[in-house]
Structure formats: C-alpha cells, structure tokens
Design an enzyme around this catalytic site. Structure first.
Site, short mmCIF file in Angstrom:
data_model
loop_
_atom_site.label_atom_id
_atom_site.label_comp_id
_atom_site.label_asym_id
_atom_site.label_seq_id
_atom_site.Cartn_x
_atom_site.Cartn_y
_atom_site.Cartn_z
N ASP A 100 13.06 9.82 0.63
CA ASP A 100 13.56 8.85 1.56
C ASP A 100 14.34 9.64 2.54
O ASP A 100 14.03 10.65 3.10
CB ASP A 100 13.94 7.75 0.92
CG ASP A 100 14.33 6.44 1.85
OD1 ASP A 100 13.40 5.75 2.31
OD2 ASP A 100 15.46 6.28 2.22
N TYR A 235 21.07 5.37 9.93
CA TYR A 235 20.31 4.98 10.88
C TYR A 235 21.19 5.01 12.30
O TYR A 235 20.46 5.16 13.58
CB TYR A 235 19.78 3.67 10.76
CG TYR A 235 19.07 3.34 9.42
CD1 TYR A 235 17.65 3.61 9.54
CD2 TYR A 235 19.50 3.12 8.08
CE1 TYR A 235 16.66 3.49 8.44
CE2 TYR A 235 18.69 3.09 7.10
CZ TYR A 235 17.16 3.19 7.03
OH TYR A 235 16.63 3.19 5.92
N HIS A 292 6.72 3.27 -2.56
CA HIS A 292 7.86 4.14 -1.83
C HIS A 292 8.84 4.70 -3.01
O HIS A 292 9.55 5.88 -2.66
CB HIS A 292 8.56 3.45 -0.80
CG HIS A 292 9.73 4.00 -0.02
ND1 HIS A 292 9.26 5.21 0.75
CD2 HIS A 292 10.84 3.91 -0.09
CE1 HIS A 292 10.41 5.93 1.08
NE2 HIS A 292 11.46 4.89 0.87
#
Length: 314
Positions: A100, A235, A292
């Site tokens: 990830d 982010y 995921h």
C-alpha cells in the site's frame, strides 16, 4: 510471536522498530491505516529463511514519532527515515518491501537512495513516476472529485470519519476480497469514485472480516491512542511528493518484485503494465481471488512468492 519494538533514532525523529532474525536485511514497510503488525505473518518465515527482518511503525504511526508538519511526510523524507534506520543499525544495504502506501518509500528508495538498496518489492501498489500533475489531480480525473485522497486533504475531515468509532472502522475496512474487479468496474460512478466512506463501510465493498478479535484489538487500541492524523499526513504531502520527484532518474536496475491482487480495485486494471521499462529486472505475479489487504488475507501465497524471490537473492 510478534517481536517487541525498540525506539531507533533516524532523520531527526524516532521510530518504533521490530526486529527478528540474522542475515541480509529485509525492511518491511506498512501502508495506511496499518502498523508494523500488518506484517506479522511474514516476519517469522522470512527470518527463518536466513534474513534480518526490520519492521518499523512508520512516521506518524503507532509508537513512532508523529511530527505536526504534514509536509515532513513526503516520500523523499520517508526514504530518509528508512535509510536512517539502516544507519542506526549499522546496515549498508537492505531489501525494501512495501505494501500500500509503504510501497512508495520502498520503490523510491531506488530513486533517492539507490546505493542503500539491494532489491525492492511491492504488494499491490505499482511503481509510478511523476507525470504532468500530482497524484491528486490524476485521481480527480480518473475517479472523480470526491475520491478519498481529496477528502483526506482537509485537516480534521478524515480524522472525524475514521475516529468516530475506531473499532468499527477497522472491522469494516480490514476485510478480504469483496467486489471483484469486474463488479467494481460495473458499479455506479459514485462507487467507482472510491469515496472516503469506503474506509468505514459506506459503501461496503470488502468481503469477510480478516482479523480475529485479538488482532482487531491491536489496531483499535493503538489508533484510539494515536488517532489517524499521522497516516493522513502522507496524503497531505502528495503535491510535495510530485515536486520533489521531478527531474530524477526513475529506472531502477535492481532485482524487483511486484505482487498484485487480482481484485484490488484501489488501482485501475492494468496499473502494472509497462513497469518493465522502469524496472528491467522485475518479476510480476498476480494472486487470484484476493483483495487489497493482501499479506493478511493470503499470507501463505504471499510468503511463498516472497521467499522464492528472496532465496534467489541469496
């Protein structure tokens, strides 16, 4: 047994680092919103195969420091965190493996610190380089204006969503394959946008729960204490990532491994196509019927592929 951590100074902060085994160094880098604990099923097998496994809670996570400046979470600085851990442990080179978000400092270690990299690998996240715009703009075009990365930009918004009920967040999120890639691509536009609500099960695109109650408690207890701001700051540094990456050499001519999940709809179909141009030594594998959270959903398959590759590096 999950190894205990110790605080290791690096790059002006301290990270909580778990270690097991002896031999060539393997650095395992977790993603969002996870912890070093996400690698619990890989640490023992890799150590038993003759490697020194080093697993930090990364900047902003768990028992590691979480600086307030969101721009200190740029990928270039995260690579400096990782190489600083190697310095503190007296290690010249390591094999970098990420999942990830953790795959970005893993991949980019080969850009920003190539002399420290023996080989590089990723679970789920493909290797991509700066284009004409940053990742936020690319996802805005690809997914739509309400995708989760956009929502996470404003301080406090992602925190309010994820921290409303921390146990419920992880119970909704850390699940196995739900929507297949075909089902996701056929879903309404508001689903394909991947809104931030997906992280708390609205809509619920994941499948069965992956974690036991004891495993879930590790995540829930930690995040009740730390909150989510540290991870969300990764982010919030996306534009800086793009700025810092411009003008670099992106070919990484080192042993590389890409393990994808066939039904990981966080990435568009074909996202790993063409990686061979930047990674001339890459091996690529796809695990079918998987989502995921790959190393927790399919640990035996992941371990078999990792160990086969690692043993060739010996």
């Amino acid at each position: 047994m999950f190894p205990p951590s110790r605080r290791v100074p690096t790059n002006g902060i301290e990270l909580a680092v778990h270690e097991q085994g002896e031999g060539p160094a393997v650095l395992l880098l977790h993603g969002f919103p996870e912890l070093a604990y996400s690698w619990r099923n890989q640490i023992g097998p890799i150590a038993d195969a003759g490697f020194r496994v080093i697993v930090p809670d990364q900047r902003g996570y768990g028992d590691s420091d979480a600086p307030a400046d969101s721009q200190s979470y740029s990928v270039k600085n995260l690579v400096a965190d990782a190489t600083g851990v190697l310095d503190a442990l007296g290690i010249e080179q390591a094999i970098f493996i990420g999942h990830d978000w953790g795959s970005m400092p893993a991949w980019y270690s080969g850009v920003y610190a190539p002399d420290r990299v023996r080989a590089v690998a990723s679970l789920c996240t493909p290797y991509f380089t700066p284009g004409d715009a940053d990742l936020l703009a690319i996802y805005h075009e690809l997914r739509g204006p309400k995708h989760y990365m956009a929502t996470f930009q404003e301080p406090g918004v992602g925190e309010a969503l994820l921290e409303r009920d921390v146990e419920a967040t992880f119970r909704a999120l850390l699940r196995g394959r739900g929507y297949t890639m075909d089902e996701f691509e056929a879903a309404p536009a508001e689903v394909r946008e991947v809104p931030a609500g997906v992280f708390v099960g609205d809509p619920q695109l994941f499948g069965d729960e992956l974690l036991s109650d004891a495993e879930l408690a590790v995540y829930a207890d930690t995040y009740r204490r730390t909150g989510f701001t540290g991870g969300l700051n990764w982010y919030r540094a996306l534009h800086k990532d793009w700025e810092e990456g411009l003008g670099h050499e992106f070919v990484i001519d080192k042993p590389a491994l890409m393990i994808s999940a066939a039904d990981d709809w966080f990435f568009p179909r074909g996202a790993t196509d063409g990686m061979e141009e930047l990674l001339p030594q890459v091996r690529k594998h796809v695990i079918p019927d998987a989502g995921h959270w790959l190393q927790q959903e399919r640990p035996d398959d992941v371990n078999a592929l990792l160990l086969d590759w690692l043993k060739d590096l010996r």
